[in-house]
Every structure is written in C-alpha cells, then in structure tokens.
Design a protein around this motif. Structure first.
Motif, PDB file in Angstrom:
ATOM      1  N   THR A 201       1.142  -1.274  -0.039  1.00 50.53           N
ATOM      2  CA  THR A 201       0.098   0.076  -0.159  1.00 50.53           C
ATOM      3  C   THR A 201       0.749   0.950  -0.017  1.00 50.53           C
ATOM      4  OG1 THR A 201      -0.005   0.044   2.565  1.00 50.53           O
ATOM      5  CG2 THR A 201      -1.844  -1.282   1.377  1.00 50.53           C
ATOM      6  N   LEU A 202       0.138   2.222  -0.473  1.00 54.21           N
ATOM      7  CA  LEU A 202       0.973   3.502  -0.311  1.00 54.21           C
ATOM      8  C   LEU A 202       1.407   4.029   1.193  1.00 54.21           C
ATOM      9  CD1 LEU A 202      -0.940   6.112  -2.661  1.00 54.21           C
ATOM     10  CD2 LEU A 202       1.486   5.113  -2.962  1.00 54.21           C
ATOM     11  N   ASP A 203       0.462   3.758   1.964  1.00 55.98           N
ATOM     12  CA  ASP A 203       0.968   3.912   3.550  1.00 55.98           C
ATOM     13  C   ASP A 203       2.202   2.998   4.101  1.00 55.98           C
ATOM     14  OD1 ASP A 203      -0.993   5.730   4.031  1.00 55.98           O
ATOM     15  OD2 ASP A 203      -2.502   4.086   4.941  1.00 55.98           O
ATOM     16  N   ASP A 204       2.371   1.678   3.392  1.00 55.58           N
ATOM     17  CA  ASP A 204       3.574   0.984   3.748  1.00 55.58           C
ATOM     18  C   ASP A 204       4.814   1.736   3.037  1.00 55.58           C
ATOM     19  OD1 ASP A 204       2.106  -0.800   5.058  1.00 55.58           O
ATOM     20  OD2 ASP A 204       1.925  -2.110   3.029  1.00 55.58           O
ATOM     21  N   LEU A 205       4.688   2.284   2.025  1.00 55.54           N
ATOM     22  CA  LEU A 205       5.689   2.905   1.254  1.00 55.54           C
ATOM     23  C   LEU A 205       6.077   4.345   1.922  1.00 55.54           C
ATOM     24  CD1 LEU A 205       7.643   3.444  -1.119  1.00 55.54           C
ATOM     25  CD2 LEU A 205       5.880   4.452  -2.568  1.00 55.54           C
ATOM     26  N   LEU A 206       4.920   5.032   2.467  1.00 54.79           N
ATOM     27  CA  LEU A 206       5.101   6.429   3.083  1.00 54.79           C
ATOM     28  C   LEU A 206       5.965   6.019   4.288  1.00 54.79           C
ATOM     29  CD1 LEU A 206       4.357   9.131   3.285  1.00 54.79           C
ATOM     30  CD2 LEU A 206       2.332   8.492   4.531  1.00 54.79           C
ATOM     31  N   GLU A 207       5.646   5.089   5.050  1.00 56.95           N
ATOM     32  CA  GLU A 207       6.350   4.741   6.266  1.00 56.95           C
ATOM     33  C   GLU A 207       7.923   4.629   6.114  1.00 56.95           C
ATOM     34  OE1 GLU A 207       6.217   1.616  10.121  1.00 56.95           O
ATOM     35  OE2 GLU A 207       4.738   1.606   8.527  1.00 56.95           O
ATOM     36  N   ARG A 208       8.212   4.042   5.000  1.00 55.08           N
ATOM     37  CA  ARG A 208       9.717   3.454   4.795  1.00 55.08           C
ATOM     38  C   ARG A 208      10.388   4.815   4.167  1.00 55.08           C
ATOM     39  NH1 ARG A 208      13.782   2.906   5.946  1.00 55.08           N
ATOM     40  NH2 ARG A 208      15.330   1.667   5.036  1.00 55.08           N
ATOM     41  N   VAL A 209       9.433   5.819   3.446  1.00 55.34           N
ATOM     42  CA  VAL A 209      10.266   6.971   2.948  1.00 55.34           C
ATOM     43  C   VAL A 209      10.388   7.790   4.218  1.00 55.34           C
ATOM     44  CG1 VAL A 209       9.672   8.903   1.725  1.00 55.34           C
ATOM     45  CG2 VAL A 209       9.235   6.858   0.539  1.00 55.34           C
ATOM     46  N   GLU A 210       9.423   7.950   5.131  1.00 55.89           N
ATOM     47  CA  GLU A 210       9.560   8.586   6.184  1.00 55.89           C
ATOM     48  C   GLU A 210      10.978   8.381   7.023  1.00 55.89           C
ATOM     49  OE1 GLU A 210       6.245   8.304   8.998  1.00 55.89           O
ATOM     50  OE2 GLU A 210       4.812   9.217   7.616  1.00 55.89           O
ATOM     51  N   GLN A 211      11.133   7.079   7.106  1.00 56.29           N
ATOM     52  CA  GLN A 211      12.236   6.663   7.868  1.00 56.29           C
ATOM     53  C   GLN A 211      13.563   7.068   7.175  1.00 56.29           C
ATOM     54  OE1 GLN A 211      11.589   2.277   8.018  1.00 56.29           O
ATOM     55  NE2 GLN A 211       9.845   2.626   9.351  1.00 56.29           N
ATOM     56  N   ARG A 212      13.563   6.688   5.834  1.00 54.50           N
ATOM     57  CA  ARG A 212      14.691   7.261   4.853  1.00 54.50           C
ATOM     58  C   ARG A 212      15.067   8.665   5.083  1.00 54.50           C
ATOM     59  NH1 ARG A 212      19.460   5.664   3.925  1.00 54.50           N
ATOM     60  NH2 ARG A 212      20.430   6.482   1.685  1.00 54.50           N
ATOM     61  N   CYS A 213      13.998   9.682   5.034  1.00 56.89           N
ATOM     62  CA  CYS A 213      14.162  11.023   5.325  1.00 56.89           C
ATOM     63  C   CYS A 213      14.684  11.339   6.640  1.00 56.89           C
ATOM     64  CB  CYS A 213      12.591  11.767   5.055  1.00 56.89           C
ATOM     65  SG  CYS A 213      12.158  11.824   3.358  1.00 56.89           S
ATOM     66  N   VAL A 214      14.110  10.647   7.701  1.00 54.77           N
ATOM     67  CA  VAL A 214      14.771  11.056   8.894  1.00 54.77           C
ATOM     68  C   VAL A 214      16.222  10.601   9.225  1.00 54.77           C
ATOM     69  CG1 VAL A 214      14.808  10.236  11.580  1.00 54.77           C
ATOM     70  CG2 VAL A 214      12.567  10.655  10.243  1.00 54.77           C
TER      71      VAL A 214
END
Length: 237
Positions: A201-214
């Motif tokens: 899902t997009l939410d799963d992708l979003l969570e991983r992108v959040e982690q990478r941005c941090v």
C-alpha cells in the motif's frame, strides 16, 4: 484512497491525512503539447549576479543559497542490479506494478548538507505555496535572513499565483538542465531504501520513505559532499 501532507524537520515528523483522488492523465497522442519555455533561466553567471544584488540590497542580512526539487514515488517497484557470489544462480526481483504515487519535496543547503522534506499527494501551485510558507517559517526567513532557492521551471514554480514569502528569492535553472540542480542528487540515495522491494500500500511505502528522510537529516556531511558542486562552492553561502 488516503492522502497526506507530511512535514519533516530535525525535531518533528507530522502527518496530515485527507481523502483524495488520483489526477487524471491524458495520453492521447493527437493532443499537442505546448512548446517549451524560452526563458534562459539562471545560469551560473546569472545566479552569481542575483546573489550579489541581494547581498548589496540587504547588507545586514544573512544570505543562504538553497535548492529544491520534487520526486515522484509510487507502487511501481524501483529495480536495481545487485552483486551475487555465483552468477549461475538465478535471482528474481519481486514485481507488482501498480500506478499509485505521491510526491516528495526536497530542500537542500549544499554548503551545510542540511535538508528539509515534505511528502504531498500531488504537485500544484497551492501545495507549492504551502511548502514555501512552511519552509520560510521553519528557517526564520525574513528581513534579516534571506534565502535564494534554486529550482527548475515547472509550471507550478513559475506561475503568477505563486506566493513568495518575504526574504525568499526564487532562482530558476535553464530548461533541461537537471545536471545543474543539486537537489537531483538526493533522489538516488533516497531510492536506495526502496529498491528491489514491493510495497502493498501507499501507507507502507510512506512509512519507509519517512524513515529514510529522517536518516538523511543526520547525514549532513555526506549530503554536502554530494550536492555542493565545485562551482557552487564559489558562492560561499
């Protein structure tokens, strides 16, 4: 489908969820597209002249040079080559092609390696105005702190409806010149955390992108070395 407006800073990560629909796309080859803009944009000499003019007009202000760009991320997998011990062995990459996406707005200060991120459902003038306003507020941009923000000539960047906060100055690159955009260097290292993976899902992708941005927020030395071009160092700001 959920939509989101996510803001990343060194001290906070927030998320704002709404309902939205994917924008329609026209693929009809019979519909002509408008010709490219003829504006020359700001090359190296013009950017230097703009910085000199701003510093002269505001001698008591601190002036910094930033860059920003947008990057589309979605459920279509990012595939990359990998090293293997035995080339006779067969490796398979999971592929599940779907065409839902969101956009990552990336701001970078090449001299210091500082970054700033927004995750948004689409690109348009209204959301670009929100991103500029929040960027200006977060970094205290105003009469005593000016920022020249380098970007491409996308329509939502150059529109007359763009609201530029006080102390922020937009500088547009020449057409078709991604090699001059420091923020373009952010996307390969962002994609490293997403390559050869399938997200349901997009939410799963979003969570991983959040982690990478941090993670990238803390890699200032690495990002400075990656984005501070040799000619960019001459500006010293």
């Amino acid at each position: 489908m959920s939509t989101w407006i996510v803001r990343f800073t060194a001290n906070e990560v927030g998320r704002f969820l709404n309902r939205w629909s994917s924008p329609s796309r026209c693929l009809d080859p019979n519909i002509s597209t408008p010709p490219p803009k003829k504006s020359s944009g700001c090359g190296k000499k013009n950017l230097h002249a703009q910085l000199t003019e701003i510093k002269a007009a505001h001698p008591d202000a601190d002036v910094q040079l930033w860059a920003m760009d947008e990057h589309r991320l979605g459920l279509h997998p990012i595939l990359r080559r990998v090293w293997v011990d035995n080339w006779f062995g067969l490796l398979s990459a999971p592929v599940h092609c779907r065409y839902d996406w969101f956009w990552l707005y990336g701001f970078v200060h090449p001299r210091s390696g500082q970054t700033y991120w927004w995750l948004l459902p689409r690109v348009n003038i209204d959301l670009f105005n929100r991103a500029l306003a929040d960027f200006a507020e977060h970094f205290g941009i105003g009469p005593k702190h000016h920022v020249v923000l380098v970007m491409d000539q996308a329509g939502w960047h150059t529109s007359d409806q763009v609201v530029v906060p006080e102390g922020l100055h937009l500088a547009f690159l020449p057409p078709y010149s991604p090699h001059m955009q420091p923020a373009e260097r952010l996307w390969p290292i962002l994609n490293e955390a997403l390559a050869n993976r399938v997200f349901e899902t997009l939410d799963d992708l979003l969570e991983r992108v959040e982690q990478r941005c941090v993670q990238l927020l803390n890699l200032t030395d690495f990002i400075s070395g990656l984005t501070q071009f040799h000619w960019w160092r001459a500006f010293q700001c």
